[in-house]
Scaffold this active site. Structure first.
Site, PDB file in Angstrom:
ATOM      1  N   LYS A 199       6.821  11.671   6.362  1.00 53.22           N
ATOM      2  CA  LYS A 199       6.335  11.682   4.970  1.00 53.22           C
ATOM      3  C   LYS A 199       5.026  12.466   4.849  1.00 53.22           C
ATOM      4  O   LYS A 199       4.880  13.323   3.994  1.00 53.22           O
ATOM      5  CB  LYS A 199       6.093  10.236   4.471  1.00 53.22           C
ATOM      6  CG  LYS A 199       7.309   9.341   4.573  1.00 53.22           C
ATOM      7  CD  LYS A 199       7.031   7.923   4.075  1.00 53.22           C
ATOM      8  CE  LYS A 199       5.998   7.144   4.869  1.00 53.22           C
ATOM      9  NZ  LYS A 199       6.388   6.817   6.251  1.00 53.22           N
ATOM     10  N   ARG A 243       5.212  -0.147  -1.110  1.00 50.17           N
ATOM     11  CA  ARG A 243       5.859  -0.591   0.120  1.00 50.17           C
ATOM     12  C   ARG A 243       6.454  -1.972  -0.031  1.00 50.17           C
ATOM     13  O   ARG A 243       7.013  -2.498   0.923  1.00 50.17           O
ATOM     14  CB  ARG A 243       4.806  -0.655   1.208  1.00 50.17           C
ATOM     15  CG  ARG A 243       4.918   0.427   2.268  1.00 50.17           C
ATOM     16  CD  ARG A 243       3.771   0.161   3.221  1.00 50.17           C
ATOM     17  NE  ARG A 243       3.914   0.807   4.480  1.00 50.17           N
ATOM     18  CZ  ARG A 243       3.419   2.008   4.764  1.00 50.17           C
ATOM     19  NH1 ARG A 243       2.833   2.727   3.842  1.00 50.17           N
ATOM     20  NH2 ARG A 243       3.540   2.487   5.975  1.00 50.17           N
ATOM     21  N   ARG A 251       2.979  11.529  18.457  1.00 47.81           N
ATOM     22  CA  ARG A 251       2.092  11.992  17.375  1.00 47.81           C
ATOM     23  C   ARG A 251       0.632  12.013  17.808  1.00 47.81           C
ATOM     24  O   ARG A 251       0.163  11.148  18.523  1.00 47.81           O
ATOM     25  CB  ARG A 251       2.234  11.077  16.158  1.00 47.81           C
ATOM     26  CG  ARG A 251       1.230  11.440  15.063  1.00 47.81           C
ATOM     27  CD  ARG A 251       1.560  10.835  13.740  1.00 47.81           C
ATOM     28  NE  ARG A 251       1.544   9.391  13.752  1.00 47.81           N
ATOM     29  CZ  ARG A 251       1.863   8.652  12.705  1.00 47.81           C
ATOM     30  NH1 ARG A 251       2.254   9.237  11.583  1.00 47.81           N
ATOM     31  NH2 ARG A 251       1.816   7.353  12.781  1.00 47.81           N
ATOM     32  N   ARG A 281      -3.060   7.160  17.188  1.00 43.94           N
ATOM     33  CA  ARG A 281      -3.345   5.990  16.345  1.00 43.94           C
ATOM     34  C   ARG A 281      -3.021   4.698  17.094  1.00 43.94           C
ATOM     35  O   ARG A 281      -2.041   4.635  17.835  1.00 43.94           O
ATOM     36  CB  ARG A 281      -2.500   6.061  15.063  1.00 43.94           C
ATOM     37  CG  ARG A 281      -3.085   6.945  14.003  1.00 43.94           C
ATOM     38  CD  ARG A 281      -2.167   7.230  12.837  1.00 43.94           C
ATOM     39  NE  ARG A 281      -1.424   6.098  12.300  1.00 43.94           N
ATOM     40  CZ  ARG A 281      -0.595   6.184  11.256  1.00 43.94           C
ATOM     41  NH1 ARG A 281      -0.424   7.355  10.639  1.00 43.94           N
ATOM     42  NH2 ARG A 281       0.058   5.134  10.837  1.00 43.94           N
ATOM     43  N   ARG A 318       6.136  -2.373  12.874  1.00 45.87           N
ATOM     44  CA  ARG A 318       6.200  -1.607  11.619  1.00 45.87           C
ATOM     45  C   ARG A 318       7.636  -1.369  11.176  1.00 45.87           C
ATOM     46  O   ARG A 318       7.934  -1.378   9.990  1.00 45.87           O
ATOM     47  CB  ARG A 318       5.470  -0.267  11.779  1.00 45.87           C
ATOM     48  CG  ARG A 318       3.955  -0.432  11.688  1.00 45.87           C
ATOM     49  CD  ARG A 318       3.255   0.627  12.469  1.00 45.87           C
ATOM     50  NE  ARG A 318       3.289   1.914  11.829  1.00 45.87           N
ATOM     51  CZ  ARG A 318       3.187   3.071  12.473  1.00 45.87           C
ATOM     52  NH1 ARG A 318       3.059   3.080  13.789  1.00 45.87           N
ATOM     53  NH2 ARG A 318       3.215   4.201  11.822  1.00 45.87           N
TER      54      ARG A 318
HETATM   55  P1  AP5 Z   1       4.323  11.823  10.010  1.00 45.94           P
HETATM   56  O1  AP5 Z   1       4.439  12.891   8.976  1.00 45.94           O
HETATM   57  O2  AP5 Z   1       2.979  11.450  10.493  1.00 45.94           O
HETATM   58  O3  AP5 Z   1       5.181  10.538   9.573  1.00 45.94           O
HETATM   59  P2  AP5 Z   1       4.913   9.495   8.420  1.00 45.94           P
HETATM   60  O4  AP5 Z   1       6.225   9.236   7.756  1.00 45.94           O
HETATM   61  O5  AP5 Z   1       3.780   9.911   7.548  1.00 45.94           O
HETATM   62  O6  AP5 Z   1       4.557   8.232   9.347  1.00 45.94           O
HETATM   63  P3  AP5 Z   1       3.339   7.191   9.315  1.00 45.94           P
HETATM   64  O7  AP5 Z   1       3.229   6.532  10.667  1.00 45.94           O
HETATM   65  O8  AP5 Z   1       2.101   7.803   8.768  1.00 45.94           O
HETATM   66  O9  AP5 Z   1       3.915   6.177   8.381  1.00 45.94           O
HETATM   67  P4  AP5 Z   1       3.538   4.754   8.168  1.00 45.94           P
HETATM   68  O10 AP5 Z   1       4.329   4.525   6.969  1.00 45.94           O
HETATM   69  O11 AP5 Z   1       3.743   3.774   9.259  1.00 45.94           O
HETATM   70  O12 AP5 Z   1       1.936   4.770   8.124  1.00 45.94           O
HETATM   71  P5  AP5 Z   1       0.891   4.859   6.948  1.00 45.94           P
HETATM   72  O13 AP5 Z   1      -0.207   5.708   7.383  1.00 45.94           O
HETATM   73  O14 AP5 Z   1       1.555   5.109   5.657  1.00 45.94           O
HETATM   74  O15 AP5 Z   1       5.235  12.315  11.263  1.00 45.94           O
HETATM   75  C1  AP5 Z   1       5.309  11.549  12.428  1.00 45.94           C
HETATM   76  C2  AP5 Z   1       5.312  12.489  13.649  1.00 45.94           C
HETATM   77  O16 AP5 Z   1       6.508  13.274  13.649  1.00 45.94           O
HETATM   78  C3  AP5 Z   1       4.150  13.510  13.665  1.00 45.94           C
HETATM   79  O17 AP5 Z   1       3.776  13.678  15.006  1.00 45.94           O
HETATM   80  C4  AP5 Z   1       4.776  14.810  13.120  1.00 45.94           C
HETATM   81  O18 AP5 Z   1       4.159  15.952  13.669  1.00 45.94           O
HETATM   82  C5  AP5 Z   1       6.228  14.686  13.576  1.00 45.94           C
HETATM   83  N1  AP5 Z   1       7.184  15.216  12.607  1.00 45.94           N
HETATM   84  C6  AP5 Z   1       7.137  15.080  11.255  1.00 45.94           C
HETATM   85  N2  AP5 Z   1       8.198  15.656  10.675  1.00 45.94           N
HETATM   86  C7  AP5 Z   1       8.955  16.155  11.698  1.00 45.94           C
HETATM   87  C8  AP5 Z   1      10.190  16.863  11.743  1.00 45.94           C
HETATM   88  N3  AP5 Z   1      10.858  17.164  10.621  1.00 45.94           N
HETATM   89  N4  AP5 Z   1      10.679  17.226  12.967  1.00 45.94           N
HETATM   90  C9  AP5 Z   1      10.003  16.901  14.113  1.00 45.94           C
HETATM   91  N5  AP5 Z   1       8.820  16.244  14.117  1.00 45.94           N
HETATM   92  C10 AP5 Z   1       8.308  15.875  12.929  1.00 45.94           C
HETATM   93  O19 AP5 Z   1       0.408   3.323   6.936  1.00 45.94           O
HETATM   94  C11 AP5 Z   1      -0.317   2.787   8.015  1.00 45.94           C
HETATM   95  C12 AP5 Z   1      -0.620   1.332   7.748  1.00 45.94           C
HETATM   96  O20 AP5 Z   1      -1.467   1.204   6.573  1.00 45.94           O
HETATM   97  C13 AP5 Z   1       0.571   0.413   7.467  1.00 45.94           C
HETATM   98  O21 AP5 Z   1       1.202  -0.021   8.659  1.00 45.94           O
HETATM   99  C14 AP5 Z   1      -0.116  -0.719   6.702  1.00 45.94           C
HETATM  100  O22 AP5 Z   1      -0.825  -1.578   7.558  1.00 45.94           O
HETATM  101  C15 AP5 Z   1      -1.124   0.029   5.847  1.00 45.94           C
HETATM  102  N6  AP5 Z   1      -0.552   0.435   4.546  1.00 45.94           N
HETATM  103  C16 AP5 Z   1      -0.339   1.696   4.106  1.00 45.94           C
HETATM  104  N7  AP5 Z   1       0.212   1.705   2.887  1.00 45.94           N
HETATM  105  C17 AP5 Z   1       0.351   0.401   2.538  1.00 45.94           C
HETATM  106  C18 AP5 Z   1       0.893  -0.246   1.403  1.00 45.94           C
HETATM  107  N8  AP5 Z   1       1.417   0.451   0.360  1.00 45.94           N
HETATM  108  N9  AP5 Z   1       0.880  -1.603   1.371  1.00 45.94           N
HETATM  109  C19 AP5 Z   1       0.360  -2.319   2.387  1.00 45.94           C
HETATM  110  N10 AP5 Z   1      -0.144  -1.774   3.517  1.00 45.94           N
HETATM  111  C20 AP5 Z   1      -0.145  -0.420   3.586  1.00 45.94           C
HETATM  112 MG    MG Z   2       1.807   9.137   7.220  1.00 47.90          MG
END
Ligand code: AP5
Ligand code: MG
Length: 209
Positions: A13, A88, A122, A155, A166
């Site tokens: 994402k 979420r 990552r 991370r 997660r």
């Molecule tokens: P990346 O683009 O980083 O993936 P992502 O979908 O953004 O994954 P996240 O881990 O950031 O998602 P998340 O939902 O767990 O964490 P968030 O920060 O939102 O890609 C991943 C890897 O793959 C990278 O290395 C990239 O280079 C590679 N890649 C990408 N696309 C590719 C492709 N097409 N082919 C090959 N490789 C590829 O949330 C973190 C925490 O914050 C949560 O756990 C929670 O505690 C809190 N939080 C956030 N939002 C909320 C909410 N709305 N409510 C409550 N708590 C929340």
């Molecule tokens: Mg992300």
């Protein structure tokens, strides 16, 4: 255009959002990035959410909704935005519909095996939050961010136990949003399995941009 990026952790994402903001010229609003910046700054919000993020659980709805409501009220988000990682939970989605009308919800479709492969390799920039991957998206210089020169790190929630947590939280609390938005006619399924360039192409085609 007002978009939500919905999908499991590690689906890509944030990576697609970084490209899509250039195509659409709207801000990328990632609740995860906002929480990580608060943790790095050791602000009251950061101190409150650090343990929750490290464990892979969700921050409470009230805190998260308040934060997004404030962010969407800023001038740069009036005409459009990409909301990455919000909503979420069903209560978050219901609250959002009370203060902003979303145009489309992109549902990133990827199996758990793909998630684990992406998250375990990552590397994230400490300074600007951009993501790289040790195999699929290498920085030009190892350990250094291409975008800002910041230091890359793993991370805490990209360790095996937090990844499992997660994925479980995603299935229990976030996956129900797929039907929630499908029933409203807003959902577009995106195959998140191919490489980054192909996912960007599919995104352009599915929205006609
Ligand atoms: P990346 O683009 O980083 O993936 P992502 O979908 O953004 O994954 P996240 O881990 O950031 O998602 P998340 O939902 O767990 O964490 P968030 O920060 O939102 O890609 C991943 C890897 O793959 C990278 O290395 C990239 O280079 C590679 N890649 C990408 N696309 C590719 C492709 N097409 N082919 C090959 N490789 C590829 O949330 C973190 C925490 O914050 C949560 O756990 C929670 O505690 C809190 N939080 C956030 N939002 C909320 C909410 N709305 N409510 C409550 N708590 C929340
Ligand atoms: Mg992300």
């Amino acid at each position: 255009m007002k978009l939500i990026f919905l999908g499991p952790p590690g689906a890509g994402k944030g990576t697609l959002a970084a490209k899509a903001v250039e195509i659409l010229t709207v801000p990328h609003i990632s609740t995860g990035n906002i929480f990580r910046a608060a943790i790095a700054a050791k602000s009251p919000l950061g101190l409150k959410v650090k343990e929750i993020l490290d464990s892979g659980k969700l921050v409470d709805d009230e805190t998260t909704i308040g934060l997004v409501r404030e962010r969407l009220a800023q001038d740069d988000a009036r005409a459009g935005y990409i909301l990455d990682g919000f909503p979420r939970t069903i209560p978050q989605a219901e609250a959002l519909s009370g203060f902003s009308a979303v145009d489309k919800v992109l549902n990133f479709d990827i199996p758990d095996s793909g998630v684990v492969e992406r998250l375990s390799g990552r590397r994230t920039c400490k300074k600007c939050g951009v993501n790289f991957h040790i195999l699929f998206n290498k920085p030009e210089r190892e350990g250094i961010c291409d975008a800002c020169g910041g230091e890359l790190y793993t991370r805490d929630d990209d360790k095996a136990e937090a990844i499992r947590k997660r994925l479980q939280v995603y299935r229990d609390q976030t996956a129900p949003l797929i039907d929630f938005y499908r029933e409203k006619g807003l959902l577009i399924d995106v195959d998140a399995r191919p490489g980054i360039d192909e996912v960007v192409e599919n995104f352009r085609k599915s929205l006609g941009v």
